[in-house]
Design an enzyme around this catalytic site. Structure first.
Site, short mmCIF file in Angstrom:
data_model
loop_
_atom_site.label_atom_id
_atom_site.label_comp_id
_atom_site.label_asym_id
_atom_site.label_seq_id
_atom_site.Cartn_x
_atom_site.Cartn_y
_atom_site.Cartn_z
N HIS A 1 62.03 0.71 59.60
CA HIS A 1 61.64 1.86 60.41
C HIS A 1 62.57 1.92 61.62
O HIS A 1 62.19 1.60 62.74
CB HIS A 1 60.18 1.71 60.84
CG HIS A 1 59.62 2.91 61.53
ND1 HIS A 1 59.76 4.20 61.05
CD2 HIS A 1 58.91 3.03 62.68
CE1 HIS A 1 59.16 5.04 61.87
NE2 HIS A 1 58.65 4.36 62.88
N ARG B 1 63.47 1.38 69.16
CA ARG B 1 62.19 0.71 68.89
C ARG B 1 62.34 -0.79 69.10
O ARG B 1 61.40 -1.46 69.57
CB ARG B 1 61.73 0.99 67.46
CG ARG B 1 61.43 2.46 67.19
CD ARG B 1 60.91 2.62 65.77
NE ARG B 1 60.71 4.01 65.38
CZ ARG B 1 61.63 4.78 64.82
NH1 ARG B 1 62.84 4.30 64.59
NH2 ARG B 1 61.35 6.02 64.49
N VAL C 1 43.56 1.71 71.20
CA VAL C 1 43.14 3.09 70.94
C VAL C 1 43.77 4.05 71.94
O VAL C 1 43.10 4.77 72.67
CB VAL C 1 41.60 3.24 70.87
CG1 VAL C 1 41.12 2.71 69.54
CG2 VAL C 1 40.90 2.55 72.03
N1 LIG Z 1 54.99 2.50 62.72
C1 LIG Z 1 55.13 3.75 63.12
O1 LIG Z 1 55.60 4.60 62.36
C2 LIG Z 1 54.66 4.15 64.48
C3 LIG Z 1 54.38 5.49 64.77
C4 LIG Z 1 53.91 5.83 66.04
C5 LIG Z 1 53.74 4.83 67.01
N2 LIG Z 1 54.05 3.55 66.69
C6 LIG Z 1 53.87 2.47 67.67
O2 LIG Z 1 52.47 2.26 67.84
C7 LIG Z 1 52.23 1.71 69.14
C8 LIG Z 1 51.15 2.54 69.85
O3 LIG Z 1 51.62 3.84 70.09
P1 LIG Z 1 50.72 4.86 70.96
O4 LIG Z 1 51.47 6.12 71.07
O5 LIG Z 1 49.32 4.89 70.43
O6 LIG Z 1 50.72 4.10 72.39
P2 LIG Z 1 49.66 4.22 73.57
O7 LIG Z 1 50.31 3.66 74.78
O8 LIG Z 1 49.09 5.59 73.61
O9 LIG Z 1 48.49 3.22 73.11
C9 LIG Z 1 48.63 1.83 73.05
C10 LIG Z 1 47.28 1.21 73.34
O10 LIG Z 1 47.39 -0.20 73.13
C11 LIG Z 1 46.55 -0.81 74.09
N3 LIG Z 1 46.89 -2.22 74.25
C12 LIG Z 1 48.02 -2.76 74.78
N4 LIG Z 1 47.94 -4.11 74.77
C13 LIG Z 1 46.73 -4.42 74.22
C14 LIG Z 1 46.08 -5.64 73.93
N5 LIG Z 1 46.63 -6.83 74.22
N6 LIG Z 1 44.87 -5.59 73.35
C15 LIG Z 1 44.27 -4.40 73.07
N7 LIG Z 1 44.84 -3.21 73.31
C16 LIG Z 1 46.07 -3.21 73.87
C17 LIG Z 1 46.76 0.02 75.35
O11 LIG Z 1 45.75 -0.19 76.30
C18 LIG Z 1 46.81 1.42 74.79
O12 LIG Z 1 45.53 2.02 74.81
C19 LIG Z 1 53.60 1.72 69.84
O13 LIG Z 1 54.20 0.45 69.72
C20 LIG Z 1 54.40 2.75 69.05
O14 LIG Z 1 55.79 2.53 69.13
C21 LIG Z 1 54.50 3.19 65.46
O1 LIG Z 2 59.71 6.77 67.39
C1 LIG Z 2 58.87 5.99 67.84
O2 LIG Z 2 59.12 5.18 68.73
C2 LIG Z 2 57.46 6.07 67.34
C3 LIG Z 2 57.37 6.00 65.85
O3 LIG Z 2 58.00 4.88 65.33
C4 LIG Z 2 57.87 7.26 65.19
O4 LIG Z 2 58.71 7.15 64.29
O5 LIG Z 2 57.40 8.34 65.55
#
Ligand SMILES: NC(=O)c1ccc[n+]([C@@H]2O[C@H](COP(=O)([O-])OP(=O)(O)OC[C@H]3O[C@@H](n4cnc5c(N)ncnc54)[C@H](O)[C@@H]3O)[C@@H](O)[C@H]2O)c1
Ligand SMILES: O=C(O)C[C@H](O)C(=O)O
Length: 325
Positions: free
Chosen positions: A187, A100, A22
């Site tokens: 992605h 990524r 979260v």
């Molecule tokens: N698919 C997509 O289009 C997309 C879009 C945005 C972000 N993302 C990805 O989503 C992920 C999260 O992004 P964010 O901005 O929320 O990051 P963030 O750093 O704000 O949050 C990540 C959370 O994961 C928690 N975490 C890490 N390891 C853990 C574990 N073993 N168990 C439980 N919790 C754990 C952390 O404590 C942190 O609170 C990243 O990998 C990011 O690249 C993907």
């Molecule tokens: O770009 C990133 O690393 C986060 C996410 O995949 C996005 O497209 O915003």
């Protein structure tokens, strides 16, 4: 210790979504699910105090945002038992200059561990993966949990399509409500935006925008995530990613049969086998209800296969890094 609302009679009557991780994306998604009165939310993170604090904050906002959903903050998977949907947003975001794919080593272990633990307590859940690199992490989560492929879905195409949609609306100066756009594939930089299938109120954008400009919008879409990472310098996008994940959660919980591009398991569709990659999919109560096979040109299919080739190589690399039972 979990922090929960005292009105426990409502918890049982409500669908339940667990969000693992979260941080930025996960907490924004929790807020959207509550404020749109869709489901109770279990916020789960490894950092003691963080999910409890966020849940308490969200509960304190309820009197103002006026909804009846509950928030539970916890570090204990047992508190997430019986969830209808589990969303994995645990893992590191990238930093400026990173791809990524550079997150693969760190996030593979986190995704396997968190997805396995969450599904052990919610074996009937549908699993939505958000953590990057998305297509690879979705494959790993599917293998680790051994859920049926219909119940494992990666979020990316909704976001990439929303970005393409936004750039088209900005370029033409038309209402975004009239723009529909579609992006397939992985992605990453090899994603496959489809201008032929992107429209303004039914009119293909190829009739409205010249080829050079379309290529510029396509390129901006491919680099859409990186553009925000460079601007923010710490972390990556989260409002549009959370909104995209919300759309998927809602489509499943309300059995809406929305047609959206998501990373789904292919078994011959588009000439691809044993891979999760973005294609148009009907989302409903069972997860992936149907995969739609669009008629693609030779160039479009070649681009999709090139993206798949890269995902496949990264899956092989990830498999050598993490142990999957
Ligand atoms: N698919 C997509 O289009 C997309 C879009 C945005 C972000 N993302 C990805 O989503 C992920 C999260 O992004 P964010 O901005 O929320 O990051 P963030 O750093 O704000 O949050 C990540 C959370 O994961 C928690 N975490 C890490 N390891 C853990 C574990 N073993 N168990 C439980 N919790 C754990 C952390 O404590 C942190 O609170 C990243 O990998 C990011 O690249 C993907
Ligand atoms: O770009 C990133 O690393 C986060 C996410 O995949 C996005 O497209 O915003």
């Amino acid at each position: 210790m979990p922090i929960a609302s005292t009105s426990s009679h409502l918890v049982n009557a409500s669908p339940r979504v667990t969000i693992v991780g979260v941080g930025k994306v996960g907490s924004t998604l929790a807020q959207q699910i509550g404020e749109k009165n869709l489901a109770d939310v279990v916020l789960l993170d490894e950092v003691e105090g963080l999910p409890q604090g966020l849940a308490l904050d969200l509960m304190e906002a309820k009197g103002i945002s006026q909804h009846s959903r509950q928030f539970i903050g916890t570090t204990n998977y047992a508190d997430s038992a019986g969830s209808d949907i589990v969303v994995i947003t645990a893992g590191q975001p990238r930093k400026p200059g990173m791809s990524r794919d550079a997150l693969l080593k760190t996030n593979a272990k986190i995704v396997v561990e968190t997805a396995t633990n969450a599904i052990a307590h919610s074996p009937n859940a549908i699993l939505i993966v958000v953590t990057n690199p998305l297509d690879v992490m979705t494959y790993l989560a599917w293998q680790a949990t051994q859920l049926s492929a219909q119940r494992v879905i990666g979020m990316a195409g909704v976001l990439d399509s929303a970005r393409f949609q936004a750039f088209v609306a900005m370029e033409l100066g038309v209402s975004i409500a009239d723009v529909r756009a579609i992006v397939l594939g992985s992605h990453g930089d090899l994603m496959v935006p489809l201008p032929r299938y992107s429209t303004v109120n039914g009119v293909p954008i190829t009739e409205l925008i010249n080829a050079t400009t379309i290529e510029r919008l396509v390129e901006r879409t491919r680099k859409g995530g990186a553009e925000i990472v460079e601007l923010m310098q710490t972390g990556s996008a989260y409002f549009a990613p959370a909104a995209s994940t919300f759309l998927m959660v809602e489509a499943i919980l309300l059995n809406q049969f929305r047609l959206v591009p998501v990373a789904t398991y292919l078994q011959g569709e588009y000439g691809l086998h044993d891979i999760f990659i973005g294609v148009p999919t009907l989302l409903g109560a069972s997860g992936v209800e149907k995969i739609l096979e669009l008629q693609l040109t030779d160039t479009e299919i070649a681009a999709l296969h090139l993206a798949a080739q890269e995902v496949r190589q990264n899956v092989e690399q990830a498999r050598s890094l993490v142990k999957i039972n």
